[in-house]
Design a protein around this motif. Structure first.
Motif, PDB file in Angstrom:
ATOM      1  N   GLU A 510      10.508  67.567   8.899  1.00 55.67           N
ATOM      2  CA  GLU A 510      11.411  66.608   8.262  1.00 55.67           C
ATOM      3  C   GLU A 510      12.793  66.695   8.895  1.00 55.67           C
ATOM      4  N   PHE A 511      13.618  65.661   8.642  1.00 56.55           N
ATOM      5  CA  PHE A 511      15.018  65.695   9.059  1.00 56.55           C
ATOM      6  C   PHE A 511      15.749  66.764   8.247  1.00 56.55           C
ATOM      7  N   SER A 512      16.634  67.494   8.894  1.00 56.12           N
ATOM      8  CA  SER A 512      17.406  68.491   8.151  1.00 56.12           C
ATOM      9  C   SER A 512      18.682  68.833   8.906  1.00 56.12           C
ATOM     10  N   LEU A 513      19.726  69.158   8.129  1.00 56.91           N
ATOM     11  CA  LEU A 513      21.012  69.629   8.654  1.00 56.91           C
ATOM     12  C   LEU A 513      21.239  71.035   8.108  1.00 56.91           C
ATOM     13  N   SER A 514      21.343  72.010   8.985  1.00 58.35           N
ATOM     14  CA  SER A 514      21.492  73.402   8.550  1.00 58.35           C
ATOM     15  C   SER A 514      22.959  73.739   8.283  1.00 58.35           C
ATOM     16  N   GLN A 515      23.141  74.822   7.537  1.00 58.44           N
ATOM     17  CA  GLN A 515      24.489  75.315   7.293  1.00 58.44           C
ATOM     18  C   GLN A 515      25.075  75.840   8.608  1.00 58.44           C
ATOM     19  N   ASN A 516      26.327  75.529   8.815  1.00 59.86           N
ATOM     20  CA  ASN A 516      26.976  75.990  10.047  1.00 59.86           C
ATOM     21  C   ASN A 516      27.091  77.508  10.075  1.00 59.86           C
ATOM     22  N   TYR A 517      27.233  78.048  11.282  1.00 62.58           N
ATOM     23  CA  TYR A 517      27.405  79.495  11.425  1.00 62.58           C
ATOM     24  C   TYR A 517      28.298  79.777  12.632  1.00 62.58           C
ATOM     25  N   PRO A 518      29.225  80.726  12.522  1.00 60.75           N
ATOM     26  CA  PRO A 518      29.570  81.452  11.279  1.00 60.75           C
ATOM     27  C   PRO A 518      30.289  80.541  10.288  1.00 60.75           C
ATOM     28  N   ASN A 519      30.344  80.963   9.092  1.00 57.47           N
ATOM     29  CA  ASN A 519      31.052  80.214   8.038  1.00 57.47           C
ATOM     30  C   ASN A 519      31.536  81.210   6.980  1.00 57.47           C
ATOM     31  N   PRO A 520      32.831  81.389   6.804  1.00 57.38           N
ATOM     32  CA  PRO A 520      33.958  80.710   7.445  1.00 57.38           C
ATOM     33  C   PRO A 520      33.986  80.963   8.961  1.00 57.38           C
ATOM     34  N   PHE A 521      34.770  80.143   9.672  1.00 58.50           N
ATOM     35  CA  PHE A 521      34.810  80.260  11.114  1.00 58.50           C
ATOM     36  C   PHE A 521      36.218  80.050  11.629  1.00 58.50           C
ATOM     37  N   ASN A 522      36.449  80.505  12.853  1.00 62.64           N
ATOM     38  CA  ASN A 522      37.713  80.299  13.571  1.00 62.64           C
ATOM     39  C   ASN A 522      37.519  80.786  15.010  1.00 62.64           C
ATOM     40  N   PRO A 523      37.657  79.969  16.017  1.00 63.29           N
ATOM     41  CA  PRO A 523      37.997  78.533  15.941  1.00 63.29           C
ATOM     42  C   PRO A 523      36.769  77.635  16.052  1.00 63.29           C
ATOM     43  N   LEU A 524      35.556  78.212  16.355  1.00 58.50           N
ATOM     44  CA  LEU A 524      34.395  77.360  16.574  1.00 58.50           C
ATOM     45  C   LEU A 524      33.258  77.741  15.641  1.00 58.50           C
ATOM     46  N   THR A 525      32.332  76.790  15.452  1.00 57.35           N
ATOM     47  CA  THR A 525      31.135  77.025  14.652  1.00 57.35           C
ATOM     48  C   THR A 525      29.995  76.188  15.209  1.00 57.35           C
ATOM     49  N   LYS A 526      28.780  76.629  14.968  1.00 59.00           N
ATOM     50  CA  LYS A 526      27.584  75.934  15.454  1.00 59.00           C
ATOM     51  C   LYS A 526      26.848  75.283  14.291  1.00 59.00           C
ATOM     52  N   ILE A 527      26.251  74.135  14.568  1.00 57.35           N
ATOM     53  CA  ILE A 527      25.527  73.369  13.544  1.00 57.35           C
ATOM     54  C   ILE A 527      24.140  73.054  14.099  1.00 57.35           C
ATOM     55  N   ASP A 528      23.098  73.512  13.435  1.00 62.66           N
ATOM     56  CA  ASP A 528      21.711  73.207  13.805  1.00 62.66           C
ATOM     57  C   ASP A 528      21.209  72.020  12.999  1.00 62.66           C
ATOM     58  N   PHE A 529      20.388  71.200  13.622  1.00 61.70           N
ATOM     59  CA  PHE A 529      19.758  70.082  12.904  1.00 61.70           C
ATOM     60  C   PHE A 529      18.386  69.801  13.505  1.00 61.70           C
ATOM     61  N   ALA A 530      17.490  69.261  12.693  1.00 61.97           N
ATOM     62  CA  ALA A 530      16.100  69.021  13.086  1.00 61.97           C
ATOM     63  C   ALA A 530      15.775  67.532  12.988  1.00 61.97           C
ATOM     64  N   LEU A 531      15.080  67.018  14.023  1.00 61.89           N
ATOM     65  CA  LEU A 531      14.697  65.608  14.082  1.00 61.89           C
ATOM     66  C   LEU A 531      13.189  65.506  14.282  1.00 61.89           C
ATOM     67  N   GLN A 592      22.554  63.598   5.338  1.00 65.70           N
ATOM     68  CA  GLN A 592      22.724  64.900   4.684  1.00 65.70           C
ATOM     69  C   GLN A 592      24.074  65.478   5.095  1.00 65.70           C
ATOM     70  N   THR A 593      24.736  66.210   4.149  1.00 66.44           N
ATOM     71  CA  THR A 593      26.048  66.817   4.432  1.00 66.44           C
ATOM     72  C   THR A 593      26.022  68.311   4.085  1.00 66.44           C
ATOM     73  N   LYS A 594      26.913  69.063   4.759  1.00 65.27           N
ATOM     74  CA  LYS A 594      27.087  70.485   4.495  1.00 65.27           C
ATOM     75  C   LYS A 594      28.584  70.803   4.456  1.00 65.27           C
ATOM     76  N   LYS A 595      28.943  71.740   3.573  1.00 69.28           N
ATOM     77  CA  LYS A 595      30.344  72.145   3.411  1.00 69.28           C
ATOM     78  C   LYS A 595      30.662  73.309   4.346  1.00 69.28           C
ATOM     79  N   MET A 596      31.877  73.251   4.988  1.00 69.46           N
ATOM     80  CA  MET A 596      32.294  74.293   5.919  1.00 69.46           C
ATOM     81  C   MET A 596      33.726  74.733   5.585  1.00 69.46           C
ATOM     82  N   LEU A 597      34.069  75.975   5.985  1.00 74.75           N
ATOM     83  CA  LEU A 597      35.406  76.502   5.710  1.00 74.75           C
ATOM     84  C   LEU A 597      36.009  77.039   7.004  1.00 74.75           C
TER      85      LEU A 597
END
Length: 600
Positions: A510-531, A592-597
């Motif tokens: 299925e379609f999915s948006l994963s939680q970003n990592y690391p989180n919290p982050f500074n200055p960059l973060t990665k976001i995985d998603f499935a299609l 789909q949305t995910k919260k990041m800090l």
């Protein structure tokens, strides 16, 4: 030829008269048949060139001038036929003449008349006018738009047969004689309204001009100008050319030579020269003809439309009268040769070792019957002349295409590879516009398939494996608005089983948006998603106020697992302040949305 034979015989007689010989016999047979109850004695220099090879009363003579004389009498008749270069429409029989000579005398002479589209000739006995001249009348009923060719065969009194070369005249036909409704026509009912169709004119018209018009006027013709790279409206219809035609009249349009006479072209091999890329061609003959071409550079013939459905069919090797065709040329100076008769064709087209499979996609309104995959000994694993590009589309469509180079570009309808490899995966994509569905996908064997070759079709969006694809096909129930991915796996049994499992493992459920990592982050973060399906994908970053900060992805992506990096900057590349942000994935109706800090 006759003078040469008489001279040699005169030399033979003169030479005999100068030798010492004794001849006791009733006859000397020049037919090399046994002589009964005769004796023959030859003496002297001439006689020394003969020898006896059998006993009793049968004598066979060999060698020397005797063989020359015997050879002359065993030669077939020399035959020359005479026929007008042009047969005019005067409703009269056509006089055919022949000159046949032979030392044994002519026993029989026949005229062979072969009509266009007919492989069996009509035999007409010729009348003897004198020792060498023969005549016959070709009935007016045999003179038609299909044209004819003739040759003459003569048999001498020793049963030797000689024949002339073929005579291939042009034949004049009157007004209203050449019509699209004739038996061999690809459009015997005419061309229906509101449908683009390719057609050609099977004959040379005295007046081939057409009035320039637009579809708003009721109909329109289009030709492709390869030099300018654009469509044009022709003012003249040329033989050997294909044209697009569409009309908006209430009934089907039937073409005929209404106000002009014309000529049926001679029934000889005819060469159509091709420019590089796609060509629009047609046959000048009023009956179906076979073709010959270099398969490594020339694609074969493709035809548009079937009944009320639109789509491409091919490649085919037969030109049908009134149909127009598209043909692709990889080279700069290649051609297609039209063969009006089978006896002028090469012994056979070389059949390459390997295998080939035809793939078809059929919808409610549209279809694509151009798909081909396989292997052959003279092909390569990379793109070459055996891989045909997809054909142009007209408005709405259904297309079956392949990614030949493995770079995500589905631009070919044919993908034929080398025999150096046995196992392989063919990436297939079906796209549509205006096709409501469902769409059926089927396959059929064109050439011999190796007994140890196994096939499996993977339906990527459905995560389904079709093991018996050639028997059952695949039915796609959904409406195809974007790319529908398929993978055809071919090879030995273990390879097919292993590869199918690997493919399935790479297809998300299925379609999915994963939680970003690391989180919290500074200055960059990665976001995985499935299609689970290929399509347009947008990933956007928003701030706490719902304002768009930047867009990380806005493109077409293949199915599978993906990762994107956010460097904590806005669309201008400026670092953003600490705080709460949201990532959003949108793809094929999914959101789909995910919260990041972000903490600095």
């Amino acid at each position: 030829m006759t003078v040469r034979r008489i001279t040699l015989l005169f030399a033979l007689v003169s030479l005999l008269s100068s030798q010492s010989y004794e001849l006791r016999t009733f006859q000397i047979s020049l037919s090399q048949k046994p002589m009964e109850s005769d004796s023959l004695i030859l003496k002297g220099a001439l006689g020394s060139n003969f020898y006896q090879t059998s006993g009793a009363d049968t004598l066979t003579l060999k060698g020397g001038l005797w063989n020359i004389a015997a050879g002359l009498y065993s030669e077939p008749p020399a035959v020359r036929s005479i026929l007008p270069d042009t047969i005019y429409d005067n409703k009269m029989p056509v006089l055919a003449r022949a000159i046949a000579t032979d030392l044994n005398g002519i026993a029989q002479t026949n005229l062979y008349v072969q009509l266009g589209g007919d492989q069996s000739p009509i035999i007409i006995p010729m009348t003897v006018m004198n020792d060498t001249l023969f005549e016959a009348l070709i009935p007016d009923s045999l003179i038609s738009i299909f044209n004819l060719r003739t040759h003459v065969e003569s048999i001498d009194n020793m049963a030797h047969t000689g024949e002339s070369v073929y005579e291939t005249p042009s034949v004049e036909f009157p007004e209203n004689e050449l019509t699209m409704e004739e038996n061999y026509s690809y459009y015997p009912q005419g061309i229906q309204p509101e449908k683009w169709r390719m057609f050609s004119w099977p004959g040379q018209l005295d007046d081939a001009q057409v009035n320039t018009s637009s579809l708003e006027d009721g109909h329109v013709f289009y030709d492709w100008d390869p030099n300018e790279g654009q469509w044009m409206k022709p003012d003249t219809l040329k033989i050997g050319k294909g044209y697009w035609f569409k009309h908006r009249y209430g009934e089907s349009v039937v073409f005929k030579n209404k106000n002009t006479a014309g000529m049926a072209v001679p029934l000889e091999d005819r060469t159509l020269h091709l420019h590089s890329g796609w060509n629009m061609v047609g046959s000048p003959f009023a009956f179906p003809v076979q073709t010959e071409y270099n398969e490594e550079n020339v694609s074969g013939l493709y035809r548009w439309g079937s009944g009320n459905k639109d789509g491409w069919v091919g490649p085919v090797d037969t030109f049908e009268p009134w149909a127009g065709y598209a043909v692709y040329n990889y080279g700069d100076a290649d051609s297609i040769v039209l063969k009006p008769f089978a006896d002028t064709a090469s012994a056979s087209r070389i059949v390459s070792a390997g295998w080939k499979l035809a793939l078809k996609a059929d919808g409610e309104n549209y279809f694509d019957h151009t798909g081909k995959i396989g292997r052959r000994e003279d092909a390569t694993e990379n793109k070459d002349g055996f891989d045909t590009p997809t054909l142009p589309t007209l408005g709405d469509y259904l297309i079956l295409a392949m990614d030949v180079e493995g770079q995500g570009r589905f631009e070919h309808s044919v993908d034929v590879r080398s025999l150096d490899e046995f196992n392989g995966v063919w990436d297939i994509q079906i796209t549509g516009k205006g096709e409501p569905g469902p769409v059926s996908v089927s396959g059929s064997i064109l050439d011999h398939m190796p007994e140890d070759l196994h096939l499996a079709l993977v339906d990527v969006p459905g995560r389904v494996v079709v093991d018996q694809f050639l028997q059952t096909g695949l039915l796609i129930e959904e409406t195809i608005t974007t790319a529908y991915e398929l993978k055809l796996v071919a090879g030995d049994e273990q390879y097919v089983e292993r590869t199918v499992l690997n493919i399935l493992s790479e297809i998300p459920e299925e379609f999915s948006l994963s939680q970003n990592y690391p989180n919290p982050f500074n200055p960059l973060t990665k976001i995985d998603f499935a299609l689970p399906k290929t399509g347009e994908v947008v990933i956007t970053i928003y701030n706490i106020l719902g304002q768009e900060v930047t867009t990380l992805v806005n493109q077409r992506l293949d199915y599978g697992y993906h990762t994107v990096t956010w460097w904590g900057t806005d669309r201008a590349g400026r670092p953003v302040s600490s705080g709460v942000y949201f990532s959003e994935l949108r793809a094929r109706g999914f959101r789909q949305t995910k919260k990041m800090l972000l903490l600095k």
